[in-house]
Design an enzyme around this catalytic site. Structure first.
Site, PDB file in Angstrom:
ATOM      1  CG  ASP A  44      -0.430 -16.417  38.383  1.00  0.00           C
ATOM      2  OD1 ASP A  44      -0.194 -15.862  39.474  1.00  0.00           O
ATOM      3  OD2 ASP A  44       0.342 -16.355  37.405  1.00  0.00           O
ATOM      4  CE1 TYR A  49       2.965 -14.049  32.523  1.00  0.00           C
ATOM      5  CE2 TYR A  49       0.911 -14.720  33.525  1.00  0.00           C
ATOM      6  CZ  TYR A  49       2.293 -14.676  33.538  1.00  0.00           C
ATOM      7  OH  TYR A  49       2.994 -15.280  34.567  1.00  0.00           O
ATOM      8  CE  LYS A  78       2.651 -13.725  38.207  1.00  0.00           C
ATOM      9  NZ  LYS A  78       1.801 -14.174  37.095  1.00  0.00           N
ATOM     10  CG  HIS A 118       6.208 -10.751  36.211  1.00  0.00           C
ATOM     11  ND1 HIS A 118       5.187 -10.749  35.292  1.00  0.00           N
ATOM     12  CD2 HIS A 118       6.684 -12.023  36.204  1.00  0.00           C
ATOM     13  CE1 HIS A 118       5.062 -11.956  34.762  1.00  0.00           C
ATOM     14  NE2 HIS A 118       5.959 -12.741  35.297  1.00  0.00           N
TER      15      HIS A 118
HETATM   16  N1  LIG Z   1       6.174 -15.277  37.880  1.00  0.00           N
HETATM   17  C1  LIG Z   1       6.766 -15.768  36.811  1.00  0.00           C
HETATM   18  O1  LIG Z   1       7.860 -15.338  36.403  1.00  0.00           O
HETATM   19  C2  LIG Z   1       6.093 -16.883  36.068  1.00  0.00           C
HETATM   20  C3  LIG Z   1       6.796 -17.596  35.086  1.00  0.00           C
HETATM   21  C4  LIG Z   1       6.146 -18.647  34.435  1.00  0.00           C
HETATM   22  C5  LIG Z   1       4.854 -18.962  34.765  1.00  0.00           C
HETATM   23  N2  LIG Z   1       4.159 -18.231  35.696  1.00  0.00           N
HETATM   24  C6  LIG Z   1       2.743 -18.527  36.038  1.00  0.00           C
HETATM   25  O2  LIG Z   1       2.619 -19.895  36.344  1.00  0.00           O
HETATM   26  C7  LIG Z   1       1.706 -20.514  35.445  1.00  0.00           C
HETATM   27  C8  LIG Z   1       2.114 -21.951  35.226  1.00  0.00           C
HETATM   28  O3  LIG Z   1       3.391 -22.034  34.579  1.00  0.00           O
HETATM   29  P1  LIG Z   1       3.485 -22.535  33.079  1.00  0.00           P
HETATM   30  O4  LIG Z   1       2.721 -21.663  32.184  1.00  0.00           O
HETATM   31  O5  LIG Z   1       4.895 -22.824  32.805  1.00  0.00           O
HETATM   32  O6  LIG Z   1       2.564 -23.834  33.165  1.00  0.00           O
HETATM   33  P2  LIG Z   1       2.722 -25.360  33.496  1.00  0.00           P
HETATM   34  O7  LIG Z   1       1.371 -25.758  33.961  1.00  0.00           O
HETATM   35  O8  LIG Z   1       3.894 -25.654  34.350  1.00  0.00           O
HETATM   36  O9  LIG Z   1       2.993 -25.947  32.048  1.00  0.00           O
HETATM   37  C9  LIG Z   1       2.164 -25.644  30.966  1.00  0.00           C
HETATM   38  C10 LIG Z   1       2.647 -26.438  29.766  1.00  0.00           C
HETATM   39  O10 LIG Z   1       2.462 -27.836  30.022  1.00  0.00           O
HETATM   40  C11 LIG Z   1       1.429 -28.380  29.173  1.00  0.00           C
HETATM   41  N3  LIG Z   1       0.511 -29.140  30.043  1.00  0.00           N
HETATM   42  C12 LIG Z   1      -0.427 -28.633  30.875  1.00  0.00           C
HETATM   43  N4  LIG Z   1      -1.072 -29.611  31.513  1.00  0.00           N
HETATM   44  C13 LIG Z   1      -0.534 -30.781  31.080  1.00  0.00           C
HETATM   45  C14 LIG Z   1      -0.800 -32.136  31.362  1.00  0.00           C
HETATM   46  N5  LIG Z   1      -1.746 -32.500  32.225  1.00  0.00           N
HETATM   47  N6  LIG Z   1      -0.061 -33.083  30.737  1.00  0.00           N
HETATM   48  C15 LIG Z   1       0.907 -32.726  29.864  1.00  0.00           C
HETATM   49  N7  LIG Z   1       1.218 -31.449  29.546  1.00  0.00           N
HETATM   50  C16 LIG Z   1       0.490 -30.473  30.145  1.00  0.00           C
HETATM   51  C17 LIG Z   1       0.758 -27.188  28.538  1.00  0.00           C
HETATM   52  O11 LIG Z   1       0.355 -27.462  27.225  1.00  0.00           O
HETATM   53  P3  LIG Z   1      -1.155 -27.199  26.720  1.00  0.00           P
HETATM   54  O12 LIG Z   1      -1.500 -25.767  27.023  1.00  0.00           O
HETATM   55  O13 LIG Z   1      -1.063 -27.514  25.284  1.00  0.00           O
HETATM   56  O14 LIG Z   1      -2.000 -28.165  27.503  1.00  0.00           O
HETATM   57  C18 LIG Z   1       1.867 -26.136  28.517  1.00  0.00           C
HETATM   58  O15 LIG Z   1       2.711 -26.322  27.407  1.00  0.00           O
HETATM   59  C19 LIG Z   1       1.760 -19.597  34.208  1.00  0.00           C
HETATM   60  O16 LIG Z   1       0.688 -19.792  33.329  1.00  0.00           O
HETATM   61  C20 LIG Z   1       1.789 -18.255  34.870  1.00  0.00           C
HETATM   62  O17 LIG Z   1       0.502 -17.911  35.333  1.00  0.00           O
HETATM   63  C21 LIG Z   1       4.781 -17.218  36.356  1.00  0.00           C
END
Ligand SMILES: NC(=O)c1ccc[n+]([C@@H]2O[C@H](COP(=O)([O-])OP(=O)(O)OC[C@H]3O[C@@H](n4cnc5c(N)ncnc54)[C@H](OP(=O)(O)O)[C@@H]3O)[C@@H](O)[C@H]2O)c1
Length: 307
Positions: A44, A49, A78, A118
């Site tokens: 994704d 980004y 996006k 987005h």
């Molecule tokens: N459409 C939108 O508006 C929108 C908004 C937000 C996100 N997104 C998409 O969705 C994806 C996921 O959302 P997100 O970035 O918020 O990611 P997430 O996977 O919900 O959270 C990532 C965070 O959690 C930590 N983490 C990851 N795996 C972990 C684990 N097993 N145990 C403990 N902590 C953990 C990561 O730290 P470390 O990196 O240090 O491991 C990072 O700080 C994004 O990367 C993006 O592609 C889309």
């Protein structure tokens, strides 16, 4: 129990995807490659980004290292629609088309499997949607969809006589479980994709400047319950949250810059949450968005009225 990591939804999207938000260009190339080698088949990405060059390198090297073809990988990107309040110009029809073309150059791809608007932040969102329809006709996007759209903005598209989105990517975790919108998307056969499943965790966006400190107090009860379930099932807290999203019928996305977590977050098929555990997590819903809070807006509720 389902043990197959390549299970896909109706648009061919694997149910677990690797997210790339908050990765630097270098991290994106390393982590995306690592994710593909670990078994992720869904990446994704997004214009906003600012790392698609790295994501493109990671995809290319990851496919080579894993010995897979482009057809086996599902890539989402996006369009950043523009947002007047941030001084970001709104994109018109032509700019929408040109944006994906430039993104494809950075991603080193001929097409994306899914292209999303987005967020509904622009007054030109219907024109942008028309652009996405054209991109699908051109074969540059196999499927098209939206992100952060509430029922009202999806209905705008349908009222304008245009095809409905194939998917809607929204914030979705036990504290922010928009069941009304989920039911509507199910009724309309719009594939639901969850982002920021891990937002309730204290480890979410913990590094300086990532914004994870916002709304910390409302997460405590969720953290306690998630951890109790994780101990019971001998999995991590993150796996519990991701599995909850999948059992709600969503494809889930998860980002990590750490090898061990990248692998752990993909292991969602060796256990399941009981009805009782699902109910315990469902009771935590506050319809409280967290993911964009550090930027001062909730993208689901800030759509400008169309002129
Ligand atoms: N459409 C939108 O508006 C929108 C908004 C937000 C996100 N997104 C998409 O969705 C994806 C996921 O959302 P997100 O970035 O918020 O990611 P997430 O996977 O919900 O959270 C990532 C965070 O959690 C930590 N983490 C990851 N795996 C972990 C684990 N097993 N145990 C403990 N902590 C953990 C990561 O730290 P470390 O990196 O240090 O491991 C990072 O700080 C994004 O990367 C993006 O592609 C889309």
């Amino acid at each position: 129990m389902e043990l197959n990591n390549t299970k896909r939804n109706t648009i061919g999207m694997p149910l677990v995807g690797f997210g790339t938000y908050q990765l630097s260009i270098n991290q994106a190339s390393t982590c995306v490659k690592e994710a593909i080698m670990a078994g992720y088949r869904h990446i994704d990405s997004a214009e906003a980004y600012n790392n698609e060059e790295g994501t493109g390198i990671g995809i290319k090297e990851g496919m080579e290292a894993a010995g897979i073809s482009r057809q086996e990988l599902f890539v989402t990107s996006k369009l950043f629609p523009g947002y007047k309040q941030w001084g970001a110009p709104e994109k018109d029809y032509e700019q929408t088309i040109e944006t994906l073309k430039s993104q494809l150059v950075e991603l080193q791809l001929d097409y994306v499997d899914l292209y999303l608007i987005h967020a509904p932040l622009s007054e030109l969102r219907l024109e942008q949607w028309r652009g996405l329809i054209e991109l699908k006709h051109l074969g540059l996007a196999k499927n098209i969809g939206v992100s952060n759209y509430d029922q009202m903005q999806i209905e705008e598209i349908i009222r304008a006589g245009m095809v409905k989105p194939d998917a809607n990517q929204i914030e979705f975790h036990p504290i922010c479980a928009n069941h009304k919108l989920s039911a509507y998307m199910k009724e309309m056969s719009i594939e639901p994709i969850a982002y920021s499943s891990l937002a309730p965790l204290s480890s979410w966006r913990k590094e300086e400047g990532q914004g994870g400190e916002v709304l910390a107090d409302i997460k405590e009860e969720c953290q306690r319950i998630v951890h109790e379930i994780a101990v019971e099932l001998k999995v991590s807290d993150a796996q519990v949250l991701l599995r909850w999203g999948m059992q709600q019928g969503y494809s889930v996305l998860t980002k990590s810059s750490k090898s061990e977590r990248i692998r752990e977050n993909l292991d969602l098929y060796s256990f399941e949450l009981s009805t009782d555990n699902m109910r315990r997590l469902d009771q935590l819903n506050q319809n409280q968005a967290i993911a964009w809070a550090a930027s001062g807006i909730n993208p689901m509720t800030t759509a400008p009225t169309l002129v």
